[in-house]
Scaffold this active site. Sequence first.
Site, PDB file in Angstrom:
ATOM      1  N   VAL A  11       0.828  -1.209   0.000  1.00 50.34           N
ATOM      2  CA  VAL A  11       0.000   0.000   0.000  1.00 50.34           C
ATOM      3  C   VAL A  11       0.864   1.260   0.000  1.00 50.34           C
ATOM      4  O   VAL A  11       0.680   2.163  -0.825  1.00 50.34           O
ATOM      5  CB  VAL A  11      -0.961  -0.008   1.208  1.00 50.34           C
ATOM      6  CG1 VAL A  11      -1.634   1.343   1.396  1.00 50.34           C
ATOM      7  CG2 VAL A  11      -2.015  -1.088   1.016  1.00 50.34           C
ATOM      8  N   ASP A  30      10.400   3.692   5.846  1.00 49.01           N
ATOM      9  CA  ASP A  30      10.195   2.354   6.387  1.00 49.01           C
ATOM     10  C   ASP A  30      11.300   2.059   7.385  1.00 49.01           C
ATOM     11  O   ASP A  30      12.408   2.592   7.260  1.00 49.01           O
ATOM     12  CB  ASP A  30      10.216   1.305   5.258  1.00 49.01           C
ATOM     13  CG  ASP A  30       9.412   0.055   5.612  1.00 49.01           C
ATOM     14  OD1 ASP A  30       8.310  -0.121   5.052  1.00 49.01           O
ATOM     15  OD2 ASP A  30       9.891  -0.725   6.461  1.00 49.01           O
ATOM     16  N   GLU A 151      -7.733   2.186   2.168  1.00 47.63           N
ATOM     17  CA  GLU A 151      -7.225   1.819   0.854  1.00 47.63           C
ATOM     18  C   GLU A 151      -8.008   0.628   0.307  1.00 47.63           C
ATOM     19  O   GLU A 151      -8.279  -0.316   1.041  1.00 47.63           O
ATOM     20  CB  GLU A 151      -5.734   1.465   0.980  1.00 47.63           C
ATOM     21  CG  GLU A 151      -5.074   1.105  -0.318  1.00 47.63           C
ATOM     22  CD  GLU A 151      -5.307   2.168  -1.376  1.00 47.63           C
ATOM     23  OE1 GLU A 151      -4.886   3.315  -1.188  1.00 47.63           O
ATOM     24  OE2 GLU A 151      -5.914   1.832  -2.414  1.00 47.63           O
ATOM     25  N   PHE A 152      -8.340   0.674  -0.991  1.00 46.99           N
ATOM     26  CA  PHE A 152      -9.116  -0.416  -1.599  1.00 46.99           C
ATOM     27  C   PHE A 152      -8.360  -1.098  -2.733  1.00 46.99           C
ATOM     28  O   PHE A 152      -8.939  -1.882  -3.470  1.00 46.99           O
ATOM     29  CB  PHE A 152     -10.457   0.122  -2.108  1.00 46.99           C
ATOM     30  CG  PHE A 152     -11.340   0.657  -1.023  1.00 46.99           C
ATOM     31  CD1 PHE A 152     -12.146  -0.192  -0.274  1.00 46.99           C
ATOM     32  CD2 PHE A 152     -11.340   2.016  -0.710  1.00 46.99           C
ATOM     33  CE1 PHE A 152     -12.949   0.301   0.753  1.00 46.99           C
ATOM     34  CE2 PHE A 152     -12.139   2.516   0.315  1.00 46.99           C
ATOM     35  CZ  PHE A 152     -12.938   1.655   1.046  1.00 46.99           C
ATOM     36  N   GLU A 155      -3.980  -6.177  -4.891  1.00 45.96           N
ATOM     37  CA  GLU A 155      -2.648  -6.576  -5.343  1.00 45.96           C
ATOM     38  C   GLU A 155      -2.782  -7.192  -6.732  1.00 45.96           C
ATOM     39  O   GLU A 155      -3.755  -7.881  -7.027  1.00 45.96           O
ATOM     40  CB  GLU A 155      -2.029  -7.570  -4.361  1.00 45.96           C
ATOM     41  CG  GLU A 155      -1.641  -6.889  -3.063  1.00 45.96           C
ATOM     42  CD  GLU A 155      -1.085  -7.856  -2.029  1.00 45.96           C
ATOM     43  OE1 GLU A 155      -0.626  -8.948  -2.390  1.00 45.96           O
ATOM     44  OE2 GLU A 155      -1.118  -7.497  -0.843  1.00 45.96           O
ATOM     45  N   LYS A 204     -14.475   0.390   5.105  1.00 44.91           N
ATOM     46  CA  LYS A 204     -13.430  -0.535   4.636  1.00 44.91           C
ATOM     47  C   LYS A 204     -13.744  -1.975   5.048  1.00 44.91           C
ATOM     48  O   LYS A 204     -13.727  -2.902   4.230  1.00 44.91           O
ATOM     49  CB  LYS A 204     -12.076  -0.085   5.202  1.00 44.91           C
ATOM     50  CG  LYS A 204     -10.940  -1.036   4.953  1.00 44.91           C
ATOM     51  CD  LYS A 204     -10.594  -1.169   3.479  1.00 44.91           C
ATOM     52  CE  LYS A 204      -9.674  -2.353   3.246  1.00 44.91           C
ATOM     53  NZ  LYS A 204      -9.383  -2.583   1.854  1.00 44.91           N
ATOM     54  N   GLY A 257      -8.344 -15.954   0.293  1.00 39.49           N
ATOM     55  CA  GLY A 257      -7.108 -15.989   1.065  1.00 39.49           C
ATOM     56  C   GLY A 257      -6.492 -14.612   0.994  1.00 39.49           C
ATOM     57  O   GLY A 257      -7.201 -13.620   0.809  1.00 39.49           O
ATOM     58  N   CYS A 260      -5.558  -9.683   3.190  1.00 42.38           N
ATOM     59  CA  CYS A 260      -6.607  -8.773   3.679  1.00 42.38           C
ATOM     60  C   CYS A 260      -7.892  -9.470   4.124  1.00 42.38           C
ATOM     61  O   CYS A 260      -8.304  -9.319   5.279  1.00 42.38           O
ATOM     62  CB  CYS A 260      -6.916  -7.728   2.614  1.00 42.38           C
ATOM     63  SG  CYS A 260      -5.575  -6.557   2.406  1.00 42.38           S
ATOM     64  N   LYS A 320      -3.193 -14.790  -5.412  1.00 38.45           N
ATOM     65  CA  LYS A 320      -3.918 -14.527  -6.660  1.00 38.45           C
ATOM     66  C   LYS A 320      -2.917 -14.166  -7.754  1.00 38.45           C
ATOM     67  O   LYS A 320      -1.732 -13.944  -7.447  1.00 38.45           O
ATOM     68  CB  LYS A 320      -4.966 -13.442  -6.478  1.00 38.45           C
ATOM     69  CG  LYS A 320      -4.419 -12.081  -6.133  1.00 38.45           C
ATOM     70  CD  LYS A 320      -5.581 -11.133  -6.195  1.00 38.45           C
ATOM     71  CE  LYS A 320      -5.245  -9.739  -5.854  1.00 38.45           C
ATOM     72  NZ  LYS A 320      -6.369  -8.855  -5.982  1.00 38.45           N
TER      73      LYS A 320
HETATM   74  P1  NAD Z   1       3.163  -4.585   4.110  1.00 39.85           P
HETATM   75  O1  NAD Z   1       3.504  -5.562   5.168  1.00 39.85           O
HETATM   76  O2  NAD Z   1       3.438  -4.919   2.685  1.00 39.85           O
HETATM   77  O3  NAD Z   1       3.892  -3.191   4.419  1.00 39.85           O
HETATM   78  C1  NAD Z   1       3.936  -2.614   5.687  1.00 39.85           C
HETATM   79  C2  NAD Z   1       5.266  -1.901   5.823  1.00 39.85           C
HETATM   80  O4  NAD Z   1       5.286  -1.163   7.037  1.00 39.85           O
HETATM   81  C3  NAD Z   1       6.480  -2.852   5.873  1.00 39.85           C
HETATM   82  O5  NAD Z   1       7.398  -2.506   4.854  1.00 39.85           O
HETATM   83  C4  NAD Z   1       7.071  -2.605   7.274  1.00 39.85           C
HETATM   84  O6  NAD Z   1       8.476  -2.731   7.292  1.00 39.85           O
HETATM   85  C5  NAD Z   1       6.606  -1.178   7.531  1.00 39.85           C
HETATM   86  N1  NAD Z   1       6.615  -0.809   8.949  1.00 39.85           N
HETATM   87  C6  NAD Z   1       6.152  -1.509  10.016  1.00 39.85           C
HETATM   88  N2  NAD Z   1       6.361  -0.819  11.159  1.00 39.85           N
HETATM   89  C7  NAD Z   1       6.974   0.338  10.820  1.00 39.85           C
HETATM   90  C8  NAD Z   1       7.448   1.450  11.552  1.00 39.85           C
HETATM   91  N3  NAD Z   1       7.332   1.514  12.888  1.00 39.85           N
HETATM   92  N4  NAD Z   1       8.029   2.464  10.876  1.00 39.85           N
HETATM   93  C9  NAD Z   1       8.151   2.414   9.531  1.00 39.85           C
HETATM   94  N5  NAD Z   1       7.723   1.385   8.772  1.00 39.85           N
HETATM   95  C10 NAD Z   1       7.130   0.349   9.414  1.00 39.85           C
HETATM   96  O7  NAD Z   1       1.606  -4.253   4.320  1.00 39.85           O
HETATM   97  P2  NAD Z   1       0.555  -3.822   3.196  1.00 39.85           P
HETATM   98  O8  NAD Z   1       0.062  -5.024   2.485  1.00 39.85           O
HETATM   99  O9  NAD Z   1       1.086  -2.661   2.441  1.00 39.85           O
HETATM  100  O10 NAD Z   1      -0.643  -3.319   4.131  1.00 39.85           O
HETATM  101  C11 NAD Z   1      -0.567  -2.121   4.877  1.00 39.85           C
HETATM  102  C12 NAD Z   1      -1.950  -1.794   5.402  1.00 39.85           C
HETATM  103  O11 NAD Z   1      -2.838  -1.564   4.306  1.00 39.85           O
HETATM  104  C13 NAD Z   1      -2.596  -2.906   6.221  1.00 39.85           C
HETATM  105  O12 NAD Z   1      -3.384  -2.327   7.217  1.00 39.85           O
HETATM  106  C14 NAD Z   1      -3.468  -3.628   5.215  1.00 39.85           C
HETATM  107  O13 NAD Z   1      -4.549  -4.291   5.812  1.00 39.85           O
HETATM  108  C15 NAD Z   1      -3.948  -2.459   4.370  1.00 39.85           C
HETATM  109  N6  NAD Z   1      -4.337  -2.812   3.000  1.00 39.85           N
HETATM  110  C16 NAD Z   1      -3.579  -3.688   2.279  1.00 39.85           C
HETATM  111  C17 NAD Z   1      -3.946  -3.984   0.974  1.00 39.85           C
HETATM  112  C18 NAD Z   1      -3.161  -4.974   0.152  1.00 39.85           C
HETATM  113  O14 NAD Z   1      -3.663  -5.412  -0.873  1.00 39.85           O
HETATM  114  N7  NAD Z   1      -1.956  -5.337   0.537  1.00 39.85           N
HETATM  115  C19 NAD Z   1      -5.083  -3.389   0.412  1.00 39.85           C
HETATM  116  C20 NAD Z   1      -5.804  -2.479   1.172  1.00 39.85           C
HETATM  117  C21 NAD Z   1      -5.425  -2.192   2.459  1.00 39.85           C
END
Ligand code: NAD
Length: 355
Positions: A11, A30, A151-152, A155, A204, A257, A260, A320
Amino acid sequence: MNICVVGTGYVGLVTGAVFADLGNDVVCVDNATKKIEALRAGQMPIYEPGLEEMVARNKDDGRLTFSTDLPGGVRQADVIFIAVGTPPKESGETDLSQVEAVASEIGRSMDRYKVVVNKSTVPVGTGEFVREVITRHQPRPLDFDVVSNPEFLREGSAIEDTLRPDRIVIGAPNQQVAMTLVELYAPLERPMIITDLPSAEVIKYASNAFLAAKISFINAIANICEAAGADVSQVMKGMGLDSRIGMQFLQAGLGYGGSCFPKDVDSLIHTASRLGYDFKLLRSVVEINRERAAHLVEMMRKAMGPLEDKTVAVLGLAFKPNTDDMREAKSLEVVRALHAAGAQIRAYDPVAMEN
Ligand code: NAD
């Protein structure tokens, strides 16, 4: 606009790249040092169609930078997006420790008014929690606002979804704060819902839970079809052409799966329970979903006889297509069940082999 995106995962990285592409100055922060070093060297930590090109273009133009320095990122930004992980705890409750850690650091580093935006998927009430954590960690009282902007993106089509979302949801404490986000998203020319913070947070979870329910529903119908000699793919077509129902998320199969749906459905059940409501419907959605992998292996056993010493090719491992994300991938459940039944596995995925 000067933007800091905290959390450079699926995201955060996509959001940061798209905001930079729209002409903003973006720093993606990050705490995973290796990830930031790789991004600085032009290597993508994830596979997402179109991402590498967009990141390279904006990095070269100087609009997109990568850093491990959260306080520095906070100070240079007007708007700070929190896009860190919100994994599930054993109980299904959402683990907010990453969000809390970032909010504390934002509070400590704040030097002037900021808009702090929750983009991570967080249970209703988290906006208030973030406000409280930031306030508690401020060395001196400074004004700020917290906004929910869930966020919607999906991937595999994350860039496309971020550029052309069905809707943009902005949950803000007042119209003036909402306008900051409206201004940021205006170039996309997409429908926007401006609402209060708790409603945005619920939108969401309600959306993901509804889609998961649709998947479990068709899988329950598939069970009936199998028993009755009906063809679920025909049933699905016949249902999906009804414009009130639609074709999407109506494919019978292994169930949902990924990173999310499973955690978000569990989280909503947990939140409902905390608020005094037993979400029986969603508990059944989870139950139906849980049975799918074992059901497939049982179908294989019926078709092929005992699976001992059979070699099974598993083509496609990520949860997926077009992603390398293996989190909660159904393939893992199938492989485990096949393995337990004594089968040999030969597995392949075009992009997720390493994971
Ligand atoms: P991800 O695990 O790919 O990324 C999260 C990032 O945050 C990692 O790189 C991690 O190192 C970093 N992080 C953690 N703690 C930190 C800190 N203290 N300081 C700085 N960086 C830090 O997760 P994602 O898939 O991108 O999901 C993020 C959020 O968005 C979640 O809440 C998820 O539910 C939501 N979301 C994800 C998707 C998806 O398709 N992946 C879609 C919609 C919403």
